[in-house]
Design a protein around this motif. Structure first.
Motif, PDB file in Angstrom:
ATOM      1  N   ARG A 138      -2.742   0.929   0.709  1.00  0.00           N
ATOM      2  CA  ARG A 138      -3.669   0.578  -0.368  1.00  0.00           C
ATOM      3  C   ARG A 138      -5.000   1.316  -0.268  1.00  0.00           C
ATOM      4  N   ASP A 139      -5.389   1.684   0.935  1.00  0.00           N
ATOM      5  CA  ASP A 139      -6.719   2.282   1.123  1.00  0.00           C
ATOM      6  C   ASP A 139      -6.653   3.608   1.876  1.00  0.00           C
ATOM      7  N   PHE A 140      -5.614   4.406   1.557  1.00  0.00           N
ATOM      8  CA  PHE A 140      -5.436   5.674   2.269  1.00  0.00           C
ATOM      9  C   PHE A 140      -6.478   6.721   1.877  1.00  0.00           C
ATOM     10  N   LEU A 141      -7.300   6.422   0.861  1.00  0.00           N
ATOM     11  CA  LEU A 141      -8.342   7.371   0.458  1.00  0.00           C
ATOM     12  C   LEU A 141      -9.706   7.053   1.076  1.00  0.00           C
ATOM     13  N   VAL A 142      -9.770   6.035   1.939  1.00  0.00           N
ATOM     14  CA  VAL A 142     -11.023   5.803   2.669  1.00  0.00           C
ATOM     15  C   VAL A 142     -11.375   7.074   3.435  1.00  0.00           C
ATOM     16  N   MET A 174      -1.253   1.685 -11.463  1.00  0.00           N
ATOM     17  CA  MET A 174      -0.371   1.879 -10.312  1.00  0.00           C
ATOM     18  C   MET A 174      -0.110   0.557  -9.597  1.00  0.00           C
ATOM     19  N   ARG A 175      -1.124  -0.308  -9.480  1.00  0.00           N
ATOM     20  CA  ARG A 175      -0.921  -1.609  -8.843  1.00  0.00           C
ATOM     21  C   ARG A 175       0.060  -2.455  -9.647  1.00  0.00           C
ATOM     22  N   ALA A 176      -0.087  -2.424 -10.965  1.00  0.00           N
ATOM     23  CA  ALA A 176       0.821  -3.194 -11.815  1.00  0.00           C
ATOM     24  C   ALA A 176       2.247  -2.681 -11.685  1.00  0.00           C
ATOM     25  N   ASN A 177       2.409  -1.371 -11.670  1.00  0.00           N
ATOM     26  CA  ASN A 177       3.745  -0.790 -11.528  1.00  0.00           C
ATOM     27  C   ASN A 177       4.344  -1.128 -10.166  1.00  0.00           C
ATOM     28  N   SER A 178       3.506  -1.117  -9.131  1.00  0.00           N
ATOM     29  CA  SER A 178       3.985  -1.438  -7.792  1.00  0.00           C
ATOM     30  C   SER A 178       4.457  -2.881  -7.705  1.00  0.00           C
ATOM     31  N   GLN A 179       3.695  -3.805  -8.288  1.00  0.00           N
ATOM     32  CA  GLN A 179       4.083  -5.215  -8.272  1.00  0.00           C
ATOM     33  C   GLN A 179       5.384  -5.430  -9.022  1.00  0.00           C
ATOM     34  N   ALA A 180       5.537  -4.731 -10.143  1.00  0.00           N
ATOM     35  CA  ALA A 180       6.774  -4.870 -10.918  1.00  0.00           C
ATOM     36  C   ALA A 180       7.966  -4.316 -10.156  1.00  0.00           C
ATOM     37  N   ALA A 181       7.764  -3.170  -9.499  1.00  0.00           N
ATOM     38  CA  ALA A 181       8.863  -2.560  -8.731  1.00  0.00           C
ATOM     39  C   ALA A 181       9.252  -3.426  -7.543  1.00  0.00           C
ATOM     40  N   ASN A 182       8.267  -3.965  -6.841  1.00  0.00           N
ATOM     41  CA  ASN A 182       8.554  -4.786  -5.659  1.00  0.00           C
ATOM     42  C   ASN A 182       9.283  -6.080  -6.021  1.00  0.00           C
ATOM     43  N   SER A 183       9.002  -6.594  -7.203  1.00  0.00           N
ATOM     44  CA  SER A 183       9.658  -7.839  -7.621  1.00  0.00           C
ATOM     45  C   SER A 183      11.156  -7.651  -7.823  1.00  0.00           C
ATOM     46  N   GLN A 184      11.600  -6.400  -7.988  1.00  0.00           N
ATOM     47  CA  GLN A 184      13.012  -6.101  -8.198  1.00  0.00           C
ATOM     48  C   GLN A 184      13.732  -5.718  -6.905  1.00  0.00           C
ATOM     49  N   LYS A 185      12.967  -5.585  -5.806  1.00  0.00           N
ATOM     50  CA  LYS A 185      13.568  -5.133  -4.550  1.00  0.00           C
ATOM     51  C   LYS A 185      13.981  -6.323  -3.691  1.00  0.00           C
ATOM     52  N   SER A 186      15.000  -6.116  -2.892  1.00  0.00           N
ATOM     53  CA  SER A 186      15.434  -7.159  -1.978  1.00  0.00           C
ATOM     54  C   SER A 186      14.417  -7.320  -0.855  1.00  0.00           C
ATOM     55  N   VAL A 187      14.448  -8.488  -0.207  1.00  0.00           N
ATOM     56  CA  VAL A 187      13.536  -8.749   0.896  1.00  0.00           C
ATOM     57  C   VAL A 187      13.770  -7.756   2.031  1.00  0.00           C
ATOM     58  N   GLY A 188      15.022  -7.476   2.316  1.00  0.00           N
ATOM     59  CA  GLY A 188      15.345  -6.605   3.443  1.00  0.00           C
ATOM     60  C   GLY A 188      14.883  -5.175   3.268  1.00  0.00           C
ATOM     61  N   ILE A 189      14.952  -4.657   2.037  1.00  0.00           N
ATOM     62  CA  ILE A 189      14.626  -3.249   1.826  1.00  0.00           C
ATOM     63  C   ILE A 189      13.148  -2.961   2.057  1.00  0.00           C
ATOM     64  N   MET A 190      12.298  -3.999   1.951  1.00  0.00           N
ATOM     65  CA  MET A 190      10.866  -3.796   2.139  1.00  0.00           C
ATOM     66  C   MET A 190      10.411  -4.082   3.572  1.00  0.00           C
ATOM     67  N   ASP A 191      11.376  -4.392   4.442  1.00  0.00           N
ATOM     68  CA  ASP A 191      11.047  -4.582   5.853  1.00  0.00           C
ATOM     69  C   ASP A 191      11.280  -3.275   6.599  1.00  0.00           C
ATOM     70  N   VAL A 192      10.893  -3.244   7.863  1.00  0.00           N
ATOM     71  CA  VAL A 192      11.065  -2.036   8.659  1.00  0.00           C
ATOM     72  C   VAL A 192      12.541  -1.786   8.930  1.00  0.00           C
ATOM     73  N   ASN A 193      12.869  -0.534   9.137  1.00  0.00           N
ATOM     74  CA  ASN A 193      14.206  -0.150   9.551  1.00  0.00           C
ATOM     75  C   ASN A 193      14.255  -0.163  11.079  1.00  0.00           C
ATOM     76  N   ARG A 201      -8.725   3.060 -14.021  1.00  0.00           N
ATOM     77  CA  ARG A 201      -7.608   2.734 -14.907  1.00  0.00           C
ATOM     78  C   ARG A 201      -6.280   3.148 -14.283  1.00  0.00           C
ATOM     79  N   ILE A 202      -6.273   4.315 -13.665  1.00  0.00           N
ATOM     80  CA  ILE A 202      -5.040   4.784 -13.015  1.00  0.00           C
ATOM     81  C   ILE A 202      -4.649   3.856 -11.872  1.00  0.00           C
ATOM     82  N   ALA A 203      -5.627   3.445 -11.064  1.00  0.00           N
ATOM     83  CA  ALA A 203      -5.349   2.563  -9.930  1.00  0.00           C
ATOM     84  C   ALA A 203      -4.814   1.222 -10.408  1.00  0.00           C
ATOM     85  N   ALA A 204      -5.390   0.670 -11.490  1.00  0.00           N
ATOM     86  CA  ALA A 204      -4.923  -0.612 -12.024  1.00  0.00           C
ATOM     87  C   ALA A 204      -3.489  -0.500 -12.524  1.00  0.00           C
TER      88      ALA A 204
END
Length: 242
Positions: A80-84, A156-175, A151-154
């Motif tokens: 989220r803050d890789f541009l610091v 991107m956050r909305a798109n990220s939340q929408a994408a994550n809501s469609q992903k399984s719990v396991g796929i977002m954990d570490v491998n 505007r771009i950041a807002a």
């Protein structure tokens, strides 16, 4: 003697209780540490060091006060803050670290990172991460007017939340294989990271020996930290208000 690790505070104007809890932590518990390491996602979003809001200024002053008291503060970028950048680093007194850092603490070798690079099963995110970490793309984005970046950041956050809501719990954990691979690459038996918001200390095998992966919790309803001492590594939780 103790070193503290935190991550995933996701500070923003909409969550004043988390900000208040972090400020209390910096002025209190953190003052007794040998060092503080922030392993990414300190902020919910960061669109450039020139976007210095009142919240950002407050946090910079509080971290600088901690550093001035004799406690060094280190920072690894999150997703989220890789541009610091260096400007905020100077104003806060934080020392920026690479995305993977090996430490020797009290005679123990350990590895620290944000943790998103370990989620290799989420191929869509990893492809996106590769794009936004391209230095040329970052320069182009930071050259845009601040209002457009917001505007771009807002979006991107909305798109990220929408994408994550469609992903399984396991796929977002570490491998698990990615975890072992990085621990064996750096020859360590301890790994500390955040990102997944699944606080725990896991046991595994790496380098042919017992190993441990300590995961920090996100600061939602309470604070989360990992304390490393000469004797122990402990995951702790604490209220925002005392």
């Amino acid at each position: 003697m103790s070193t503290l690790f935190i991550a995933d505070l996701h500070l923003c104007e909409e969550e004043p209780a988390i900000t208040a809890g972090f400020l209390r932590f910096l002025a209190g518990r953190a003052r007794n540490a040998d060092a503080l390491y922030i392993l990414g996602d300190l902020f919910e979003a960061w669109i450039g060091d020139d976007n210095l809001t009142p919240l950002h200024q407050t946090i910079a002053r509080a971290i600088h006060a901690l550093v001035s008291s004799g406690v060094p503060c280190y920072f690894i970028h999150g997703n989220r803050d890789f541009l610091v950048g260096r400007r905020f680093s100077r104003e806060s007194g934080m020392i920026l670290l690479p995305e993977v850092q090996r430490l020797n603490l009290y005679g123990r070798e350990l590895l620290i990172m944000h943790g998103d690079t370990l989620c290799t099963d989420d191929t869509g995110y990893q492809a996106f991460r590769k794009k936004v970490h391209n230095p040329w793309i970052q320069r182009l984005f930071l050259a845009l007017p601040l209002a457009l970046r917001r505007r771009i950041a807002a979006r991107m956050r909305a798109n990220s939340q929408a994408a994550n809501s469609q992903k399984s719990v396991g796929i977002m954990d570490v491998n698990p294989g990615a975890v072992v691979a990085v621990m064996e690459q750096y020859q360590v038996q301890w790994l500390i990271h955040g990102h997944t918001h699944r606080p725990a200390i896991h046991t595994l095998q790496a380098n042919g020996k017992p190993a441990w992966r300590a995961v920090l919790g996100a600061w939602h309803q309470e604070g989360s930290l990992i304390e490393v001492t000469p004797q122990n590594t402990e995951l702790q939780f604490f209220p925002f208000q005392v």
